[in-house]
Design a protein around this motif. Sequence first.
Motif, PDB file in Angstrom:
ATOM      1  N   ASP A   1       0.828  -1.216   0.000  1.00  0.00           N
ATOM      2  CA  ASP A   1       0.000   0.000   0.000  1.00  0.00           C
ATOM      3  C   ASP A   1       0.856   1.258   0.000  1.00  0.00           C
ATOM      4  O   ASP A   1       0.573   2.204  -0.741  1.00  0.00           O
TER       5      ASP A   1
ATOM      6  N   ARG B   1      -3.806  -0.431  -8.478  1.00  0.00           N
ATOM      7  CA  ARG B   1      -4.853  -1.017  -7.631  1.00  0.00           C
ATOM      8  C   ARG B   1      -5.697  -2.023  -8.421  1.00  0.00           C
ATOM      9  O   ARG B   1      -6.090  -3.069  -7.896  1.00  0.00           O
ATOM     10  N   ILE B   2      -5.965  -1.720  -9.686  1.00  0.00           N
ATOM     11  CA  ILE B   2      -6.713  -2.655 -10.537  1.00  0.00           C
ATOM     12  C   ILE B   2      -5.907  -3.940 -10.732  1.00  0.00           C
ATOM     13  O   ILE B   2      -6.448  -5.049 -10.630  1.00  0.00           O
TER      14      ILE B   2
ATOM     15  N   ILE C   1      -3.630  -5.141  -8.766  1.00  0.00           N
ATOM     16  CA  ILE C   1      -3.600  -5.859  -7.486  1.00  0.00           C
ATOM     17  C   ILE C   1      -4.882  -6.672  -7.316  1.00  0.00           C
ATOM     18  O   ILE C   1      -4.831  -7.851  -6.966  1.00  0.00           O
ATOM     19  N   GLU C   2      -6.016  -6.063  -7.580  1.00  0.00           N
ATOM     20  CA  GLU C   2      -7.294  -6.773  -7.455  1.00  0.00           C
ATOM     21  C   GLU C   2      -7.354  -7.945  -8.435  1.00  0.00           C
ATOM     22  O   GLU C   2      -7.741  -9.065  -8.067  1.00  0.00           O
ATOM     23  N   LEU C   3      -6.941  -7.727  -9.664  1.00  0.00           N
ATOM     24  CA  LEU C   3      -6.978  -8.759 -10.697  1.00  0.00           C
ATOM     25  C   LEU C   3      -6.066  -9.930 -10.353  1.00  0.00           C
ATOM     26  O   LEU C   3      -6.483 -11.094 -10.366  1.00  0.00           O
TER      27      LEU C   3
ATOM     28  N   ALA D   1      -4.728 -10.743  -7.444  1.00  0.00           N
ATOM     29  CA  ALA D   1      -5.144 -11.398  -6.196  1.00  0.00           C
ATOM     30  C   ALA D   1      -6.293 -12.366  -6.477  1.00  0.00           C
ATOM     31  O   ALA D   1      -6.324 -13.477  -5.944  1.00  0.00           O
ATOM     32  N   ARG D   2      -7.222 -11.949  -7.325  1.00  0.00           N
ATOM     33  CA  ARG D   2      -8.350 -12.817  -7.677  1.00  0.00           C
ATOM     34  C   ARG D   2      -7.859 -14.048  -8.430  1.00  0.00           C
ATOM     35  O   ARG D   2      -8.265 -15.177  -8.137  1.00  0.00           O
TER      36      ARG D   2
ATOM     37  N   GLN E   1      -2.453 -12.773  -1.574  1.00  0.00           N
ATOM     38  CA  GLN E   1      -2.332 -11.343  -1.305  1.00  0.00           C
ATOM     39  C   GLN E   1      -1.012 -10.826  -1.874  1.00  0.00           C
ATOM     40  O   GLN E   1      -0.042 -11.569  -1.990  1.00  0.00           O
TER      41      GLN E   1
END
Length: 141
Positions: free
Chosen positions: A16, A32-33, A35-37, A39-40, A45
Amino acid sequence: MSRSANTTDWTDASVDDFIAGQPSELVRADSRILIELMARITGRQPRMWGPSIVGFGSYHYRYVSGREGDAPLAAFSPRRPELVIYTAPGALDADTMARLGKHRATKACVYVKRLDDIDLGVLTTLIEQSISLVEKTYPQG
């Protein structure tokens, strides 16, 4: 992962804080996008790998030459002037790359100026193909 992505192991540095320290709001938002992608896709993490690579999960590799180490399953770095998305060598097939959108690539890296320039569904496929190749090439267990 490319050689530059696996030159060091993960650190305890804050992902972060690293993202917040990026000078451009666009780079922070795209990070951030990603990271979300990632991680999914990986179910893991994010962790910092060295000072500038955000990685997800890990695997151990050993080359025929005897060189070995650990690398993230999926990773990116918000470098100037582009985002670098690391993949396994050999994972960048021509058909997938042709559908990705505006980018440039090397043997194991995809460079994009902004995520709006590419198809995130195709990027998801690319990352999944890379992870599948890693798991076949370097089975863990």
